[in-house]
Design a protein around this motif. Structure first.
Motif, PDB file in Angstrom:
ATOM      1  N   GLU A  24     -41.233 -17.611 -37.534  1.00 17.09           N
ATOM      2  CA  GLU A  24     -42.165 -17.883 -36.727  1.00 17.09           C
ATOM      3  C   GLU A  24     -41.999 -17.368 -35.777  1.00 17.09           C
ATOM      4  OE1 GLU A  24     -40.977 -22.312 -37.058  1.00 17.09           O
ATOM      5  OE2 GLU A  24     -41.433 -22.374 -39.375  1.00 17.09           O
ATOM      6  N   THR A  25     -41.109 -16.971 -34.602  1.00 22.40           N
ATOM      7  CA  THR A  25     -41.018 -16.550 -33.475  1.00 22.40           C
ATOM      8  C   THR A  25     -41.426 -15.417 -33.361  1.00 22.40           C
ATOM      9  OG1 THR A  25     -39.170 -16.790 -32.785  1.00 22.40           O
ATOM     10  CG2 THR A  25     -39.906 -18.607 -32.620  1.00 22.40           C
ATOM     11  N   LYS A  26     -40.855 -14.268 -34.614  1.00 20.86           N
ATOM     12  CA  LYS A  26     -40.733 -12.883 -34.059  1.00 20.86           C
ATOM     13  C   LYS A  26     -42.206 -12.195 -33.135  1.00 20.86           C
ATOM     14  CE  LYS A  26     -41.905 -12.245 -38.627  1.00 20.86           C
ATOM     15  NZ  LYS A  26     -41.610 -10.960 -39.851  1.00 20.86           N
ATOM     16  N   GLN A  27     -43.373 -12.133 -33.556  1.00 22.36           N
ATOM     17  CA  GLN A  27     -44.683 -11.528 -33.188  1.00 22.36           C
ATOM     18  C   GLN A  27     -44.272 -12.154 -31.421  1.00 22.36           C
ATOM     19  OE1 GLN A  27     -45.714  -8.985 -34.393  1.00 22.36           O
ATOM     20  NE2 GLN A  27     -46.126  -9.663 -35.933  1.00 22.36           N
ATOM     21  N   ARG A  28     -44.401 -13.014 -31.655  1.00 21.86           N
ATOM     22  CA  ARG A  28     -44.242 -13.702 -29.887  1.00 21.86           C
ATOM     23  C   ARG A  28     -43.227 -13.355 -29.288  1.00 21.86           C
ATOM     24  NH1 ARG A  28     -45.195 -20.067 -26.749  1.00 21.86           N
ATOM     25  NH2 ARG A  28     -45.456 -18.739 -25.294  1.00 21.86           N
ATOM     26  N   ILE A  29     -41.919 -12.982 -29.652  1.00 23.31           N
ATOM     27  CA  ILE A  29     -41.050 -11.824 -28.515  1.00 23.31           C
ATOM     28  C   ILE A  29     -41.191 -10.584 -28.559  1.00 23.31           C
ATOM     29  CG2 ILE A  29     -38.702 -11.716 -29.095  1.00 23.31           C
ATOM     30  CD1 ILE A  29     -38.019 -14.191 -30.863  1.00 23.31           C
ATOM     31  N   ARG A  30     -41.667 -10.330 -29.518  1.00 22.61           N
ATOM     32  CA  ARG A  30     -42.331  -8.626 -29.488  1.00 22.61           C
ATOM     33  C   ARG A  30     -43.137  -8.542 -28.484  1.00 22.61           C
ATOM     34  NH1 ARG A  30     -43.958  -4.823 -27.688  1.00 22.61           N
ATOM     35  NH2 ARG A  30     -44.084  -2.817 -29.118  1.00 22.61           N
ATOM     36  N   ASN A  31     -44.310  -9.661 -28.527  1.00 26.91           N
ATOM     37  CA  ASN A  31     -45.269  -9.549 -27.623  1.00 26.91           C
ATOM     38  C   ASN A  31     -44.868  -9.908 -26.421  1.00 26.91           C
ATOM     39  OD1 ASN A  31     -47.462  -8.107 -29.638  1.00 26.91           O
ATOM     40  ND2 ASN A  31     -47.788  -9.953 -30.611  1.00 26.91           N
ATOM     41  N   TYR A  32     -43.762 -10.512 -26.589  1.00 25.56           N
ATOM     42  CA  TYR A  32     -43.569 -10.606 -24.573  1.00 25.56           C
ATOM     43  C   TYR A  32     -43.665  -9.478 -23.713  1.00 25.56           C
ATOM     44  CZ  TYR A  32     -41.714 -14.072 -21.413  1.00 25.56           C
ATOM     45  OH  TYR A  32     -42.569 -14.841 -20.420  1.00 25.56           O
ATOM     46  N   GLU A  33     -44.254 -10.142 -22.765  1.00 27.31           N
ATOM     47  CA  GLU A  33     -44.647  -8.408 -21.658  1.00 27.31           C
ATOM     48  C   GLU A  33     -43.627  -8.254 -20.797  1.00 27.31           C
ATOM     49  OE1 GLU A  33     -45.798  -7.706 -17.068  1.00 27.31           O
ATOM     50  OE2 GLU A  33     -46.116  -9.985 -18.270  1.00 27.31           O
ATOM     51  N   GLY A  34     -43.165  -6.693 -21.258  1.00 29.19           N
ATOM     52  CA  GLY A  34     -41.803  -6.606 -21.230  1.00 29.19           C
ATOM     53  C   GLY A  34     -40.813  -6.032 -22.812  1.00 29.19           C
ATOM     54  N   CYS A  35     -41.740  -6.836 -23.772  1.00 27.29           N
ATOM     55  CA  CYS A  35     -41.398  -6.227 -24.809  1.00 27.29           C
ATOM     56  C   CYS A  35     -41.390  -5.466 -25.662  1.00 27.29           C
ATOM     57  CB  CYS A  35     -40.777  -7.232 -26.197  1.00 27.29           C
ATOM     58  SG  CYS A  35     -39.425  -7.162 -26.865  1.00 27.29           S
ATOM     59  N   LEU A  36     -40.489  -4.006 -25.871  1.00 26.99           N
ATOM     60  CA  LEU A  36     -41.442  -3.036 -26.276  1.00 26.99           C
ATOM     61  C   LEU A  36     -40.811  -2.814 -27.374  1.00 26.99           C
ATOM     62  CD1 LEU A  36     -40.263  -0.959 -23.657  1.00 26.99           C
ATOM     63  CD2 LEU A  36     -42.308  -1.625 -23.663  1.00 26.99           C
ATOM     64  N   PHE A  37     -39.938  -3.387 -28.279  1.00 27.83           N
ATOM     65  CA  PHE A  37     -39.649  -3.091 -29.946  1.00 27.83           C
ATOM     66  C   PHE A  37     -38.484  -4.297 -30.331  1.00 27.83           C
ATOM     67  CE2 PHE A  37     -36.343  -1.016 -32.589  1.00 27.83           C
ATOM     68  CZ  PHE A  37     -37.107  -0.714 -33.524  1.00 27.83           C
ATOM     69  N   LEU A  38     -37.922  -4.479 -31.425  1.00 31.29           N
ATOM     70  CA  LEU A  38     -37.713  -5.884 -31.767  1.00 31.29           C
ATOM     71  C   LEU A  38     -36.972  -5.531 -33.433  1.00 31.29           C
ATOM     72  CD1 LEU A  38     -36.180  -8.731 -31.380  1.00 31.29           C
ATOM     73  CD2 LEU A  38     -38.452  -9.195 -32.420  1.00 31.29           C
ATOM     74  N   GLU A  39     -35.740  -5.864 -33.874  1.00 30.42           N
ATOM     75  CA  GLU A  39     -35.597  -5.701 -34.980  1.00 30.42           C
ATOM     76  C   GLU A  39     -34.521  -6.655 -35.300  1.00 30.42           C
ATOM     77  OE1 GLU A  39     -35.753  -1.140 -36.792  1.00 30.42           O
ATOM     78  OE2 GLU A  39     -34.032  -1.655 -35.732  1.00 30.42           O
ATOM     79  N   LEU A  40     -34.592  -7.409 -36.466  1.00 26.02           N
ATOM     80  CA  LEU A  40     -33.383  -8.226 -36.894  1.00 26.02           C
ATOM     81  C   LEU A  40     -32.290  -7.219 -37.741  1.00 26.02           C
ATOM     82  CD1 LEU A  40     -32.015 -10.995 -36.583  1.00 26.02           C
ATOM     83  CD2 LEU A  40     -33.782 -11.866 -38.360  1.00 26.02           C
TER      84      LEU A  40
END
Length: 98
Positions: A24-40
């Motif tokens: 539910e939150t991964k897209q918002r985390i990834r799109n947070y200003e300064g976040c360039l990449f996210l994996e779990l």
């Protein structure tokens, strides 16, 4: 760039709850200003252990995220699911080989 790795260990009965929160939150985390990449990641052989692996523009952008109301809300829902204290590392990438 800053690389952030966080180890999260959940009670077995809370794994699906964590996966739902992340979904539910991964897209918002990834799109947070300064976040360039996210994996779990989930540890093979020990499904209770997860790692988040993210790239941030710099330490300031990570700190801004960690101090945000959004993060505080997600973290308050997540931390009650833990079976062990989370561990976190902030790293500087030294080399990449492809």
């Amino acid at each position: 760039m800053l690389v952030r790795i966080v180890k999260l260990t959940f009670k077995p009965e809370n794994i699906s709850s964590f996966e739902q929160i992340f979904e539910e939150t991964k897209q918002r985390i990834r799109n947070y200003e300064g976040c360039l990449f996210l994996e779990l990641y989930q540890q093979q052989g020990n499904p209770q252990v997860f790692f988040t692996y993210s790239h941030w523009k710099d330490a300031n952008t990570l700190d801004n995220y960690r101090n945000s109301d959004f993060f505080k809300s997600v973290w308050s829902k997540t931390k009650v699911l833990f079976d062990a204290k989370p561990e976190a590392w902030s790293l500087t990438k030294k080399a990449t080989l492809n």
